[in-house]
Design a protein around this motif. Structure first.
Motif, PDB file in Angstrom:
ATOM      1  N   LEU A  41       0.934  -1.213   0.104  1.00 16.60           N
ATOM      2  CA  LEU A  41      -0.084   0.027   0.036  1.00 16.60           C
ATOM      3  C   LEU A  41       0.779   1.364   0.071  1.00 16.60           C
ATOM      4  CD1 LEU A  41      -3.232  -0.768   2.453  1.00 16.60           C
ATOM      5  CD2 LEU A  41      -2.912  -0.629  -0.148  1.00 16.60           C
ATOM      6  N   PRO A  42       1.999   1.504   0.992  1.00 17.48           N
ATOM      7  CA  PRO A  42       2.596   2.610   0.773  1.00 17.48           C
ATOM      8  C   PRO A  42       3.276   2.813  -0.754  1.00 17.48           C
ATOM      9  CG  PRO A  42       3.252   1.631   2.807  1.00 17.48           C
ATOM     10  CD  PRO A  42       2.292   0.484   1.861  1.00 17.48           C
ATOM     11  N   VAL A  43       3.899   1.735  -1.213  1.00 14.52           N
ATOM     12  CA  VAL A  43       4.364   1.872  -2.782  1.00 14.52           C
ATOM     13  C   VAL A  43       3.192   2.208  -3.632  1.00 14.52           C
ATOM     14  CG1 VAL A  43       5.652   0.627  -4.401  1.00 14.52           C
ATOM     15  CG2 VAL A  43       6.235   0.068  -2.188  1.00 14.52           C
ATOM     16  N   MET A  44       2.149   1.818  -3.484  1.00 16.73           N
ATOM     17  CA  MET A  44       1.124   2.328  -4.369  1.00 16.73           C
ATOM     18  C   MET A  44       0.623   3.619  -4.299  1.00 16.73           C
ATOM     19  SD  MET A  44      -1.697  -1.146  -4.279  1.00 16.73           S
ATOM     20  CE  MET A  44      -2.850  -0.547  -5.460  1.00 16.73           C
ATOM     21  N   ALA A  45       0.649   4.038  -2.945  1.00 15.74           N
ATOM     22  CA  ALA A  45       0.629   5.587  -2.559  1.00 15.74           C
ATOM     23  C   ALA A  45       1.566   6.091  -3.361  1.00 15.74           C
ATOM     24  CB  ALA A  45       0.490   5.639  -1.176  1.00 15.74           C
ATOM     25  N   ALA A  46       2.635   5.792  -3.431  1.00 14.79           N
ATOM     26  CA  ALA A  46       3.989   6.492  -4.111  1.00 14.79           C
ATOM     27  C   ALA A  46       3.592   6.780  -5.649  1.00 14.79           C
ATOM     28  CB  ALA A  46       5.383   6.091  -3.725  1.00 14.79           C
ATOM     29  N   VAL A  47       3.074   5.495  -6.106  1.00 15.22           N
ATOM     30  CA  VAL A  47       2.658   5.422  -7.586  1.00 15.22           C
ATOM     31  C   VAL A  47       1.560   6.440  -7.933  1.00 15.22           C
ATOM     32  CG1 VAL A  47       1.814   3.917  -9.319  1.00 15.22           C
ATOM     33  CG2 VAL A  47       3.400   2.978  -7.701  1.00 15.22           C
ATOM     34  N   ILE A  48       0.703   6.723  -7.039  1.00 16.09           N
ATOM     35  CA  ILE A  48      -0.586   7.507  -7.121  1.00 16.09           C
ATOM     36  C   ILE A  48       0.054   8.752  -7.391  1.00 16.09           C
ATOM     37  CG2 ILE A  48      -2.574   8.198  -6.361  1.00 16.09           C
ATOM     38  CD1 ILE A  48      -3.132   5.309  -5.410  1.00 16.09           C
ATOM     39  N   VAL A  49       0.847   9.349  -6.353  1.00 16.53           N
ATOM     40  CA  VAL A  49       1.453  10.608  -6.057  1.00 16.53           C
ATOM     41  C   VAL A  49       2.136  10.819  -7.292  1.00 16.53           C
ATOM     42  CG1 VAL A  49       2.834  12.058  -4.660  1.00 16.53           C
ATOM     43  CG2 VAL A  49       1.350  10.737  -3.627  1.00 16.53           C
ATOM     44  N   SER A  50       3.004   9.955  -7.626  1.00 18.63           N
ATOM     45  CA  SER A  50       3.922  10.310  -8.799  1.00 18.63           C
ATOM     46  C   SER A  50       2.974  10.509 -10.066  1.00 18.63           C
ATOM     47  CB  SER A  50       4.894   9.002  -9.087  1.00 18.63           C
ATOM     48  OG  SER A  50       5.683   8.847  -8.086  1.00 18.63           O
ATOM     49  N   LEU A  51       1.973   9.742 -10.231  1.00 14.87           N
ATOM     50  CA  LEU A  51       0.972  10.032 -11.422  1.00 14.87           C
ATOM     51  C   LEU A  51       0.485  11.523 -11.306  1.00 14.87           C
ATOM     52  CD1 LEU A  51      -0.464   8.750 -13.797  1.00 14.87           C
ATOM     53  CD2 LEU A  51      -1.996   7.966 -12.574  1.00 14.87           C
ATOM     54  N   ILE A  52      -0.058  11.730 -10.133  1.00 21.10           N
ATOM     55  CA  ILE A  52      -0.691  13.114 -10.026  1.00 21.10           C
ATOM     56  C   ILE A  52       0.231  14.175 -10.471  1.00 21.10           C
ATOM     57  CG2 ILE A  52      -1.709  14.636  -8.107  1.00 21.10           C
ATOM     58  CD1 ILE A  52      -2.886  12.233  -6.888  1.00 21.10           C
ATOM     59  N   THR A  53       1.574  14.152  -9.941  1.00 18.80           N
ATOM     60  CA  THR A  53       2.660  14.976 -10.336  1.00 18.80           C
ATOM     61  C   THR A  53       2.590  15.232 -11.789  1.00 18.80           C
ATOM     62  OG1 THR A  53       3.648  14.396  -8.241  1.00 18.80           O
ATOM     63  CG2 THR A  53       4.980  15.802  -9.911  1.00 18.80           C
ATOM     64  N   VAL A  54       2.565  14.204 -12.492  1.00 19.44           N
ATOM     65  CA  VAL A  54       2.897  14.023 -13.882  1.00 19.44           C
ATOM     66  C   VAL A  54       1.489  14.875 -14.630  1.00 19.44           C
ATOM     67  CG1 VAL A  54       2.824  12.764 -15.963  1.00 19.44           C
ATOM     68  CG2 VAL A  54       4.113  11.926 -14.154  1.00 19.44           C
ATOM     69  N   ILE A  55       0.611  14.633 -14.102  1.00 16.49           N
ATOM     70  CA  ILE A  55      -0.862  15.246 -14.398  1.00 16.49           C
ATOM     71  C   ILE A  55      -0.751  16.540 -14.381  1.00 16.49           C
ATOM     72  CG2 ILE A  55      -3.250  15.334 -14.383  1.00 16.49           C
ATOM     73  CD1 ILE A  55      -3.102  12.350 -13.720  1.00 16.49           C
ATOM     74  N   VAL A  56      -0.363  17.097 -13.154  1.00 17.55           N
ATOM     75  CA  VAL A  56      -0.190  18.556 -12.874  1.00 17.55           C
ATOM     76  C   VAL A  56       0.881  19.254 -13.607  1.00 17.55           C
ATOM     77  CG1 VAL A  56       0.529  20.047 -10.981  1.00 17.55           C
ATOM     78  CG2 VAL A  56      -0.938  18.122 -10.322  1.00 17.55           C
ATOM     79  N   ILE A  57       1.944  18.588 -14.067  1.00 16.36           N
ATOM     80  CA  ILE A  57       2.828  19.235 -14.962  1.00 16.36           C
ATOM     81  C   ILE A  57       2.498  19.472 -16.129  1.00 16.36           C
ATOM     82  CG2 ILE A  57       5.043  18.804 -15.879  1.00 16.36           C
ATOM     83  CD1 ILE A  57       6.102  17.443 -13.442  1.00 16.36           C
ATOM     84  N   ILE A  58       1.492  18.390 -16.711  1.00 14.28           N
ATOM     85  CA  ILE A  58       1.126  18.556 -18.065  1.00 14.28           C
ATOM     86  C   ILE A  58       0.236  19.767 -18.237  1.00 14.28           C
ATOM     87  CG2 ILE A  58      -0.093  17.216 -19.873  1.00 14.28           C
ATOM     88  CD1 ILE A  58       1.053  14.668 -18.857  1.00 14.28           C
ATOM     89  N   PHE A  59      -0.697  19.661 -17.203  1.00 17.63           N
ATOM     90  CA  PHE A  59      -1.850  20.608 -17.291  1.00 17.63           C
ATOM     91  C   PHE A  59      -1.879  21.778 -16.666  1.00 17.63           C
ATOM     92  CE2 PHE A  59      -3.770  16.340 -18.331  1.00 17.63           C
ATOM     93  CZ  PHE A  59      -4.256  16.595 -19.634  1.00 17.63           C
ATOM     94  N   LYS A  60      -0.863  22.189 -15.678  1.00 20.31           N
ATOM     95  CA  LYS A  60      -0.813  23.376 -14.961  1.00 20.31           C
ATOM     96  C   LYS A  60       0.562  24.050 -14.908  1.00 20.31           C
ATOM     97  CE  LYS A  60      -5.025  22.899 -12.811  1.00 20.31           C
ATOM     98  NZ  LYS A  60      -6.088  23.844 -13.215  1.00 20.31           N
ATOM     99  N   LEU A  61       1.373  23.534 -15.439  1.00 19.16           N
ATOM    100  CA  LEU A  61       2.831  24.048 -15.233  1.00 19.16           C
ATOM    101  C   LEU A  61       3.079  24.556 -16.743  1.00 19.16           C
ATOM    102  CD1 LEU A  61       5.235  24.562 -13.428  1.00 19.16           C
ATOM    103  CD2 LEU A  61       6.434  22.682 -14.623  1.00 19.16           C
ATOM    104  N   GLN A  62       3.307  25.965 -16.660  1.00 19.92           N
ATOM    105  CA  GLN A  62       3.608  26.837 -17.882  1.00 19.92           C
ATOM    106  C   GLN A  62       5.133  26.587 -18.193  1.00 19.92           C
ATOM    107  OE1 GLN A  62       2.632  30.889 -17.214  1.00 19.92           O
ATOM    108  NE2 GLN A  62       0.519  30.564 -17.295  1.00 19.92           N
ATOM    109  N   GLU A  63       5.443  26.675 -19.577  1.00 17.04           N
ATOM    110  CA  GLU A  63       6.755  26.335 -20.016  1.00 17.04           C
ATOM    111  C   GLU A  63       7.824  27.691 -19.794  1.00 17.04           C
ATOM    112  OE1 GLU A  63       9.627  24.606 -20.187  1.00 17.04           O
ATOM    113  OE2 GLU A  63       8.862  23.332 -21.554  1.00 17.04           O
TER     114      GLU A  63
END
Length: 390
Positions: A151-173
């Motif tokens: 479960l802790p590792v799955m939580a790390a996977v989910i957090v990493s995926l959320i980070t990727v999504i935030v970078i794609i849609f929220k972070l300006q270049e």
């Protein structure tokens, strides 16, 4: 991880894999961020982290298949298993793409003004410390279930995926480097050189950021000594963070609960110092003074840790919080000011690799210390179970 066949030496090597690969990847990612944009490199880096945690999860799920038994006088007895190999692969992939912090620092330096630079790095440090508070608590709660490490590792996977999504849609270049901006990295020379209509020309060429080599960072004006300071700072931190738990268990006789409370208090104090206290102190002291004052306070704190006293240990972390909370954001602010906007990516990558080198040395120090402890118990006929397997 107790069934994966490794011992404390293998665990130390596994822990060193991440900074070892980071030592290689950080400068390259930093250089690429200056060429193609920091958002793209941040995205690649965090995708690598996501893939690394996926592979880590696979290691926990595959059957423990023994490949080879090793009995060495140097490394001790351990078994090479399939999950252990997959874990090494996971940490290597995460390390080689692990330049997200250095590129994030470069991005922050690019968008920040000189006026609010230290405060912004203080906020980033606060975010890191909140992660150190929330992360272990969340991992402890999830790890206490019947699923244990999964479960802790799955939580790390989910957090990493959320980070990727935030970078794609929220972070300006951030803007990539233009040739016209190269000259901004070099301070203007005094006009007195033009007296009597004679102007001396410097006998060096300004490196193009798009072709900047890593070794050029050590030749940039006012930057050459900064990676060395970064290395020394991280070396002190890593020796402390890796050796203090051994001191706490053997000298202070702390339990895991007491250790968790200690680090939670430390992280909470860091949030306080790097937030409102740092903002007030910056109104009265320059960043250079804060680096010096904070370093002196940190040195005093490390001396106090030699005493086998819980009370002295808590006094020490108050000094640790004040010393690091004043010194680190100020140091990062000075580093980014000296680098300007042109070379931020490669500079942050190089200094981050120096931090990775310090991490490897700090981990080796702890492995050696733990191995000497192992030999001591072995000779006394009292080998602790946590020294035989992960």
């Amino acid at each position: 991880m107790i069934d994966f066949g490794g011992n404390s030496i293998i665990y130390g090597i596994l822990a060193a894999i991440y900074p070892a690969f980071q030592l290689i990847g950080d400068p390259l990612l930093g250089k690429w961020s200056d060429r193609i944009g920091k958002k793209k490199v941040l995205l690649v880096s965090n995708i690598g982290t996501f893939i690394g945690w996926i592979i880590f999860l696979v290691a926990l799920l595959v059957p423990v298949w023994s490949i080879h038994n090793i009995d060495s006088q140097v490394a001790g007895s351990f078994v090479i298993t399939l999950p252990l190999i997959i874990l090494f692969l996971a940490r290597g992939i995460d390390g080689i793409t692990g330049g997200n912090i250095s590129v994030a620092n470069a991005y922050l330096a690019y968008v920040a003004t000189d006026k609010d630079r230290s405060k912004n790095f203080g906020k980033m440090a606060i975010s890191s410390n909140l992660g150190f508070i929330i992360g272990p608590v969340l991992a402890g709660i999830l790890g206490a279930t019947i699923y244990k490490e999964i479960l802790p590792v799955m939580a790390a996977v989910i957090v990493s995926l959320i980070t990727v999504i935030v970078i794609i849609f929220k972070l300006q270049e951030s803007r990539t480097i233009e040739a016209s901006s190269i000259v901004k990295a070099i301070p203007d020379e005094p006009e007195i050189r033009k007296v009597f209509s004679v102007e001396c020309k410097d006998c060096f060429e300004i490196p193009n950021p798009k072709n900047l080599r890593i070794q050029h960072v050590f030749k940039l004006r006012n930057i050459s000594y900064m990676p060395i300071l970064y290395f020394l700072i991280f070396l002190g931190f890593n020796i402390y963070y890796t050796s203090f738990p051994i001191h706490a268990v053997s000298g202070l006789k702390w339990s895991m609960l007491e250790m968790g409370v200690f680090y939670s208090v430390l992280s909470g104090l860091m949030v306080l110092v790097e937030g409102p206290i740092l903002r007030e102190v910056l109104k009265k002291c320059s960043e250079k003074k804060l680096v010096i004052i904070g370093s002196l306070i940190l040195g005093t704190n490390f001396v106090l840790f030699v005493f086998n006293s819980t009370l002295v240990a808590y006094v020490a972390i108050i000094l640790f919080a004040f010393g690091n909370g004043l010194m680190w954001p100020s140091f990062m602010s000075l580093l980014t000011k000296q680098g300007g906007n042109v070379y931020q990516g490669v500079i942050q990558g190089v200094v981050s690799s120096m931090g990775s080198l310090a991490s490897i040395i700090g981990l080796r120090f702890t492995i050696q210390l733990d191995w000497h402890n192992y030999l001591h118990h072995f000779r006394c006929g009292n080998i602790c179970s946590n020294h035989s397997i992960i």
